[in-house]
Design a protein around this motif. Sequence first.
Motif, PDB file in Angstrom:
ATOM      1  N   HIS A  92     -27.281  38.704  35.326  1.00  0.00           N
ATOM      2  CA  HIS A  92     -25.838  38.493  35.294  1.00  0.00           C
ATOM      3  C   HIS A  92     -25.103  39.706  35.849  1.00  0.00           C
ATOM      4  CE1 HIS A  92     -25.596  41.184  31.865  1.00  0.00           C
ATOM      5  NE2 HIS A  92     -26.511  40.466  31.230  1.00  0.00           N
ATOM      6  N   HIS A 109     -33.595  30.537  36.366  1.00  0.00           N
ATOM      7  CA  HIS A 109     -32.613  29.728  35.644  1.00  0.00           C
ATOM      8  C   HIS A 109     -33.317  28.630  34.851  1.00  0.00           C
ATOM      9  CE1 HIS A 109     -28.779  31.197  37.563  1.00  0.00           C
ATOM     10  NE2 HIS A 109     -29.709  31.733  38.340  1.00  0.00           N
ATOM     11  N   THR A 158     -33.281  36.873  43.842  1.00  0.00           N
ATOM     12  CA  THR A 158     -32.005  37.554  43.600  1.00  0.00           C
ATOM     13  C   THR A 158     -32.035  38.976  44.141  1.00  0.00           C
ATOM     14  OG1 THR A 158     -31.746  36.233  41.598  1.00  0.00           O
ATOM     15  CG2 THR A 158     -30.302  38.132  41.832  1.00  0.00           C
ATOM     16  N   ASP A 198     -22.893  34.766  36.077  1.00  0.00           N
ATOM     17  CA  ASP A 198     -24.247  34.746  36.616  1.00  0.00           C
ATOM     18  C   ASP A 198     -24.303  35.399  37.999  1.00  0.00           C
ATOM     19  OD1 ASP A 198     -27.069  33.503  36.545  1.00  0.00           O
ATOM     20  OD2 ASP A 198     -26.235  32.912  38.491  1.00  0.00           O
ATOM     21  N   ASP A 256     -26.342  34.991  40.608  1.00  0.00           N
ATOM     22  CA  ASP A 256     -26.507  34.100  41.757  1.00  0.00           C
ATOM     23  C   ASP A 256     -25.213  33.341  42.066  1.00  0.00           C
ATOM     24  OD1 ASP A 256     -29.333  34.628  42.173  1.00  0.00           O
ATOM     25  OD2 ASP A 256     -29.636  33.565  40.280  1.00  0.00           O
ATOM     26  N   ASP A 257     -24.558  32.865  41.005  1.00  0.00           N
ATOM     27  CA  ASP A 257     -23.289  32.167  41.197  1.00  0.00           C
ATOM     28  C   ASP A 257     -22.272  33.074  41.855  1.00  0.00           C
ATOM     29  OD1 ASP A 257     -24.467  30.097  39.913  1.00  0.00           O
ATOM     30  OD2 ASP A 257     -23.375  30.331  38.010  1.00  0.00           O
ATOM     31  N   ASP A 297     -22.882  33.432  45.504  1.00  0.00           N
ATOM     32  CA  ASP A 297     -22.463  32.206  46.183  1.00  0.00           C
ATOM     33  C   ASP A 297     -20.952  32.184  46.371  1.00  0.00           C
ATOM     34  OD1 ASP A 297     -25.043  31.345  46.239  1.00  0.00           O
ATOM     35  OD2 ASP A 297     -24.872  30.057  44.464  1.00  0.00           O
ATOM     36  N   GLU A 298     -20.282  32.595  45.322  1.00  0.00           N
ATOM     37  CA  GLU A 298     -18.829  32.526  45.308  1.00  0.00           C
ATOM     38  C   GLU A 298     -18.196  33.446  46.351  1.00  0.00           C
ATOM     39  OE1 GLU A 298     -15.529  33.372  41.945  1.00  0.00           O
ATOM     40  OE2 GLU A 298     -17.473  32.639  41.220  1.00  0.00           O
ATOM     41  N   GLN A 319     -18.876  32.152  49.798  1.00  0.00           N
ATOM     42  CA  GLN A 319     -18.050  30.967  50.051  1.00  0.00           C
ATOM     43  C   GLN A 319     -16.622  31.381  50.415  1.00  0.00           C
ATOM     44  OE1 GLN A 319     -18.789  27.912  50.492  1.00  0.00           O
ATOM     45  NE2 GLN A 319     -16.646  27.257  50.712  1.00  0.00           N
TER      46      GLN A 319
END
Length: 615
Positions: free
Chosen positions: A131, A193, A287, A426, A428-429, A432-433, A436
């Motif tokens: 995290h 995960h 990661t 998290d 990984d999230d 991604d964010e 993006q």
Amino acid sequence: MTALPELIETGVRSGLQALYGADASGQEITLQSTRKEFAGEYTVVTFPLTRLARKKPEEIGNELGDYLKREVAEIKDYNVIKGFLNLEINDAYYVDFLIGTAGQEDYGQAPANGEKVVVEFASPNTNKPLHLGHVRNILLGWSTSQLLRAAGYDVRTVEIVNDRGIAICKSMLAWERFGEGATPASAGVKADHFVGNYYVLFETKFQEEYREWQATAEARKILEAENGKDLEEKAFWKTYKNKYFNQFSSLGTAAKEMLLRWEEGDPDTVGLWNRMNGWVYEGFEETYTRLGVTFDKHYYESQTYLLGKDMVDTALDKGVFYRKEDGSVFVDLTDAKLDQKAILRADGTSLYITQDLGTARLRYDDFGATRMVYTVGDEQNYHFQVLFEILKRMGEPYADGLFHLSYGMVDLPTGKMKSREGTVVDADDLMDEVIQEAYQSSLERESTSELSEEERREIIRKIGMAALKFQIIKVGPQKRMTFDPKESVDLQGQTGPYVQNAFVRTRAVWRKAGDADLSAAAEYDSLEPAERELISQLYAYPSLLRDAAAGYDPSLVAMFCYELAKNLHKFWHDVSILNAETPAAKAFRLSLCRAVGNVLESGMNILGIEMPERM
RNA sequence: GGCUGCGUAGCUCAACUGGAUAGAGCACUUGACUACGAAUCAAGAGGUUUCAGGUUCGAAUCCUGACGCGGUCACCA
């Protein structure tokens, strides 16, 4: 070539001698870089010299300025404001420096000093995915390792994975009972995960079980008997949770039994444990790769948790530790303003700190490192004080090179991250964010429209990661920081992409220039303010790296890169490069662009941030 | 409660370890693309550095105290 600060200092010393007959050989001469609003690059503070010279600060400034201008070839001019003597460096000196030194490919890299250092970071548990807190740890540890490398150390990166204990057993049990043989592949979930989900599932099932139990007669009796403080029923059960887990819970019992079986080496249990941890490592590796970090060695607690015991005996012999009647072993650190600390339990089993003693020695044996850096949160400050003190008393050969790279926790704008409340961000999230978001911004631009889809994706990835990393690294390690996900996707202002953009500009101008002839650069002799600023900053780069490394502080490198990028942007705006007034100016500015680009890339590389050629 | 760290613009952070008028970014207002890339630049506004004393030529920084917020005080990791 003597460095400018030393040159000025000796100049000031001999000036004081010549002008006032004052001997300042033991004196500290305060030299700082000149503030932006005044002319000059270096400033001598003359207040402290009043006693030596017996004159007013301004007078000293003027007389000393005159002297330096006359006697020191590198000093072009000076000005005095109150007690501050500002010195301007010769244009020719700077131009020579740019062409000769700053233009070198590896400018900033210190020569190898032959010292080995081990940097530990990441060090996760295997029951949950990484995290935001891990992200700060990893970025900090990695950038520090790169910084030390740039400062001339021979660096090894390591992590120690907590792969054993009750937590992973919870995941294993939940998978065994409810998993129905699923795998990350069959479920289509990233492997760490996947395992983490079973940990959460265990907690959910456990809570269910706990709630049901609370209605039983047995539970009612306990509530009545033990709720001494008249807590609300709900609050009481919250405090009772651990006891329930250990005494009544069938899931708790099963998990503990699993842990026992693991400790006994039961093949089925160990097999399952290997399988699930294997999944976790697969996920972690992904990661780490995305974050751009690598380890020279992974340590696992399952293999190290028994270490350190042999060191206890020698420490007992040396009188560093003592044994109590019940057989437990302690160290008395009260004379170092620390406490008495247990090293071994009465039953002879080891503790966290025992293991740390062992792993320190293990790393020394593995790498021969005389320095070790532990990247661990500041909640463990006390632990490391104790650990280092013990190793020192034991006379370990690396004891003087131990450093706890302590950093503050990461908060969210909404407060602390709490897994129970589901507010954990998290890793990984998060990546991604930001990527993006970088993608969204790229849609508004056409600067890369002629590139292939794949090339553009790669650029966008670099931009997003730069935003995230820079946002975190720019904060000094010791500081507890607030991380706003909204700000982390900012691509403007004091950000990673801002620095990247400066770099991209230096590349763009070179693409247009082709293979221009730079030989005229040496003839350039009238530096613009923006050019002086850039060169003096390039000049300071090696010493900046030295200071940052000495303080284990990569945020200094981040701020440096930002300032340099800022000055490049200003320079870009103020002067014309390809249409410069003279061939000399053009050649010089191109050289300057190249040097600044190289240093930006070098600095950001230390931070683990990649530079795109275009964006 | 003991020990320990922190408190700087509305927000996120700096301040070269005692030096100049405490600086950046975000947000807000305004200007600059027919000029090497505007993910940029320029300008404006924003502060009793939590408070009260002290040290000295000079304090956000050092000392004392108060207030506020963390962390830590296990034969856990």
